[in-house]
Design a protein around this motif. Structure first.
Motif, PDB file in Angstrom:
ATOM      1  N   LYS A 122       4.172  -7.232   3.419  1.00 60.62           N
ATOM      2  CA  LYS A 122       2.931  -7.168   3.554  1.00 60.62           C
ATOM      3  C   LYS A 122       2.299  -8.741   4.098  1.00 60.62           C
ATOM      4  O   LYS A 122       2.188  -9.824   3.324  1.00 60.62           O
ATOM      5  CB  LYS A 122       2.206  -6.948   2.239  1.00 60.62           C
ATOM      6  CG  LYS A 122       0.628  -6.995   2.292  1.00 60.62           C
ATOM      7  CD  LYS A 122      -0.027  -6.235   1.143  1.00 60.62           C
ATOM      8  CE  LYS A 122      -1.454  -6.005   1.272  1.00 60.62           C
ATOM      9  NZ  LYS A 122      -2.313  -5.493   0.178  1.00 60.62           N
ATOM     10  N   ILE A 123       2.237  -8.923   5.367  1.00 59.69           N
ATOM     11  CA  ILE A 123       2.075 -10.123   5.962  1.00 59.69           C
ATOM     12  C   ILE A 123       0.716 -10.637   5.373  1.00 59.69           C
ATOM     13  O   ILE A 123       0.356 -11.630   5.076  1.00 59.69           O
ATOM     14  CB  ILE A 123       2.038  -9.915   7.325  1.00 59.69           C
ATOM     15  CG1 ILE A 123       3.196  -9.499   7.937  1.00 59.69           C
ATOM     16  CG2 ILE A 123       1.419 -10.984   8.245  1.00 59.69           C
ATOM     17  CD1 ILE A 123       3.435  -8.935   9.584  1.00 59.69           C
ATOM     18  N   ALA A 124      -0.465  -9.752   5.460  1.00 62.05           N
ATOM     19  CA  ALA A 124      -1.874 -10.213   4.918  1.00 62.05           C
ATOM     20  C   ALA A 124      -2.633  -8.840   4.352  1.00 62.05           C
ATOM     21  O   ALA A 124      -2.040  -7.703   4.617  1.00 62.05           O
ATOM     22  CB  ALA A 124      -2.590 -10.745   6.281  1.00 62.05           C
ATOM     23  N   GLU A 125      -3.713  -8.976   3.981  1.00 62.13           N
ATOM     24  CA  GLU A 125      -4.463  -7.935   3.318  1.00 62.13           C
ATOM     25  C   GLU A 125      -4.834  -6.866   4.739  1.00 62.13           C
ATOM     26  O   GLU A 125      -4.871  -5.873   4.656  1.00 62.13           O
ATOM     27  CB  GLU A 125      -5.910  -8.540   3.052  1.00 62.13           C
ATOM     28  CG  GLU A 125      -6.598  -7.662   2.138  1.00 62.13           C
ATOM     29  CD  GLU A 125      -6.018  -6.927   1.104  1.00 62.13           C
ATOM     30  OE1 GLU A 125      -6.028  -5.686   0.892  1.00 62.13           O
ATOM     31  OE2 GLU A 125      -4.906  -7.664   0.240  1.00 62.13           O
ATOM     32  N   ASP A 126      -4.740  -7.544   5.993  1.00 59.73           N
ATOM     33  CA  ASP A 126      -5.051  -6.680   7.264  1.00 59.73           C
ATOM     34  C   ASP A 126      -3.821  -6.462   8.200  1.00 59.73           C
ATOM     35  O   ASP A 126      -3.798  -5.838   9.148  1.00 59.73           O
ATOM     36  CB  ASP A 126      -6.197  -7.115   8.021  1.00 59.73           C
ATOM     37  CG  ASP A 126      -6.012  -8.737   8.411  1.00 59.73           C
ATOM     38  OD1 ASP A 126      -4.912  -9.176   7.929  1.00 59.73           O
ATOM     39  OD2 ASP A 126      -6.584  -9.200   9.230  1.00 59.73           O
ATOM     40  N   THR A 127      -2.602  -6.871   7.619  1.00 62.34           N
ATOM     41  CA  THR A 127      -1.439  -6.646   8.477  1.00 62.34           C
ATOM     42  C   THR A 127      -0.267  -6.457   7.622  1.00 62.34           C
ATOM     43  O   THR A 127       0.150  -7.016   6.858  1.00 62.34           O
ATOM     44  CB  THR A 127      -1.152  -7.736   9.329  1.00 62.34           C
ATOM     45  OG1 THR A 127      -2.381  -8.121  10.084  1.00 62.34           O
ATOM     46  CG2 THR A 127      -0.190  -7.553  10.485  1.00 62.34           C
ATOM     47  N   ILE A 128       0.206  -5.200   7.853  1.00 62.48           N
ATOM     48  CA  ILE A 128       1.560  -4.762   6.963  1.00 62.48           C
ATOM     49  C   ILE A 128       2.505  -4.095   8.004  1.00 62.48           C
ATOM     50  O   ILE A 128       2.279  -3.629   9.198  1.00 62.48           O
ATOM     51  CB  ILE A 128       1.079  -3.654   6.156  1.00 62.48           C
ATOM     52  CG1 ILE A 128      -0.076  -3.899   5.239  1.00 62.48           C
ATOM     53  CG2 ILE A 128       2.388  -2.981   5.255  1.00 62.48           C
ATOM     54  CD1 ILE A 128      -0.645  -2.906   4.343  1.00 62.48           C
ATOM     55  N   LEU A 129       3.914  -4.542   7.580  1.00 61.74           N
ATOM     56  CA  LEU A 129       5.135  -4.193   8.391  1.00 61.74           C
ATOM     57  C   LEU A 129       5.736  -2.764   7.619  1.00 61.74           C
ATOM     58  O   LEU A 129       5.957  -2.648   6.358  1.00 61.74           O
ATOM     59  CB  LEU A 129       6.163  -5.242   8.278  1.00 61.74           C
ATOM     60  CG  LEU A 129       6.014  -6.191   9.556  1.00 61.74           C
ATOM     61  CD1 LEU A 129       7.291  -7.204   9.258  1.00 61.74           C
ATOM     62  CD2 LEU A 129       5.790  -5.734  10.888  1.00 61.74           C
ATOM     63  N   PHE A 130       6.203  -1.963   8.354  1.00 65.85           N
ATOM     64  CA  PHE A 130       6.425  -0.585   7.670  1.00 65.85           C
ATOM     65  C   PHE A 130       7.839  -0.114   8.218  1.00 65.85           C
ATOM     66  O   PHE A 130       7.924  -0.352   9.547  1.00 65.85           O
ATOM     67  CB  PHE A 130       5.340   0.535   7.966  1.00 65.85           C
ATOM     68  CG  PHE A 130       4.480   0.474   7.118  1.00 65.85           C
ATOM     69  CD1 PHE A 130       4.158   0.895   5.982  1.00 65.85           C
ATOM     70  CD2 PHE A 130       3.071  -0.018   8.003  1.00 65.85           C
ATOM     71  CE1 PHE A 130       2.988   1.123   5.119  1.00 65.85           C
ATOM     72  CE2 PHE A 130       1.907   0.057   7.331  1.00 65.85           C
ATOM     73  CZ  PHE A 130       1.896   0.398   5.910  1.00 65.85           C
TER      74      PHE A 130
END
Ligand code: 16C
Length: 258
Positions: free
Chosen positions: A113-121
């Motif tokens: 979870k890079i940030a509240e607005d960017t996630i790696l899946f």
């Protein structure tokens, strides 16, 4: 939209600091800007053929093959009453809801979870016989930008979630028993508020969400063209119907619009 609209600047203005500082940011900004630009472009140029029509939902595709693999781009539009563009993108983006609506999923893992607005899946999808099972690694970014088509003092923003494949050293392609697929997807929502609601509290009945969903999925390895086209012809409409029905159900329980 004018040719001069600088989507990159607008996307940057909405991003969290943690996203802006990340090594992926330049790519995220570039891909998200390009996806918003093309999602907003309508069907003007490029020989889109309508292949599904169901009420307000319309799906268009272009038949494209690369190295013998079907990579047909999809463009879909839909309209749903009672939800906002923000809600649309919220439930699509955050992982805690994904198993509730994503029917092609076997497993989903949040890698970072890079940030509240960017996630790696990392996702493993259900296998379709006779092809091998597929997996995907991608970043997902949630953003909102001023809505150029719908400009007024209090007009809601245009919301978008973009998913785009990325190589992760921790999850090399074709490392397991799955074949890696490559995707670029945007889900975009524009909230239209009925003029009758002017000057009073906005109720769910007053809003309509204009949805645009565009996808390009490269199957990554062999799969018969006929199977692939039959699969997406069934799966894209199923997704959009199931997802919007889900949104309708969750938002009915939340009288407050956000
Ligand atoms: O955008 C959607 N979902 C997002 C969150 O999960 C995300 C994921 C997209 C992955 C889409 C590719 C999945 C293909 C796997 C195979 C399908 C299994 C079907 C199982 C049936 C029981 O952005 C919503 C995605 C909506 C579904 C799209 C389906 C597209 C099919 C394209 C062909 C893939 C090649 C499969 C090889 C045979």
């Amino acid at each position: 939209q004018t040719a001069q609209t600088n989507w990159g600047e607008l996307i940057r203005a909405a991003a969290t600091n943690a996203s802006l500082k990340h090594a992926y940011w330049p790519e995220i900004e570039r891909v998200v800007a390009e996806q918003i630009r093309s999602a907003r472009m309508g069907l003007g140029k490029g020989a889109w053929q309508l292949f599904v029509e169901d009420g307000e939902m319309k799906m268009y595709r272009r038949e494209v093959e690369e190295d013998g693999l079907v990579v047909d781009p999809l463009k879909a539009t839909h309209q749903v009453k009672g939800i906002t563009g923000r809600e649309l993108c919220h439930y699509f983006f955050y992982p805690e809801y994904r198993y509730d609506w994503e029917g092609t999923l076997e497993t989903m893992n949040v890698i970072d979870k890079i940030a509240e607005d960017t996630i790696l899946f990392h996702q493993i999808h259900k296998r379709i016989w006779p092809a091998a099972q597929r997996d995907a690694t991608f970043w997902s970014h949630l953003t909102h930008v001023p809505d150029e088509e719908n400009k007024s003092e209090d007009s809601p923003h245009l919301w978008a979630t973009v998913n785009s494949s990325v190589e992760l050293p921790s999850h090399p392609p074709n490392g397991g028993k799955q074949v890696r697929i490559y995707l670029t997807i945007i889900l975009m929502g524009q909230t239209i508020i009925s003029p009758a609601a002017k000057g009073r509290e906005i109720k769910r009945d007053d809003i309509t969400c204009k949805i645009t969903y565009c996808a390009v999925v490269n199957p990554g390895g062999w799969a018969p063209s006929s199977v692939l086209r039959a699969v997406y012809k069934r799966e894209y409409p199923k997704f959009l119907k199931r997802f919007t029905a889900y949104l309708f159900a969750v938002s009915a329980a939340r009288p407050r619009v956000f």
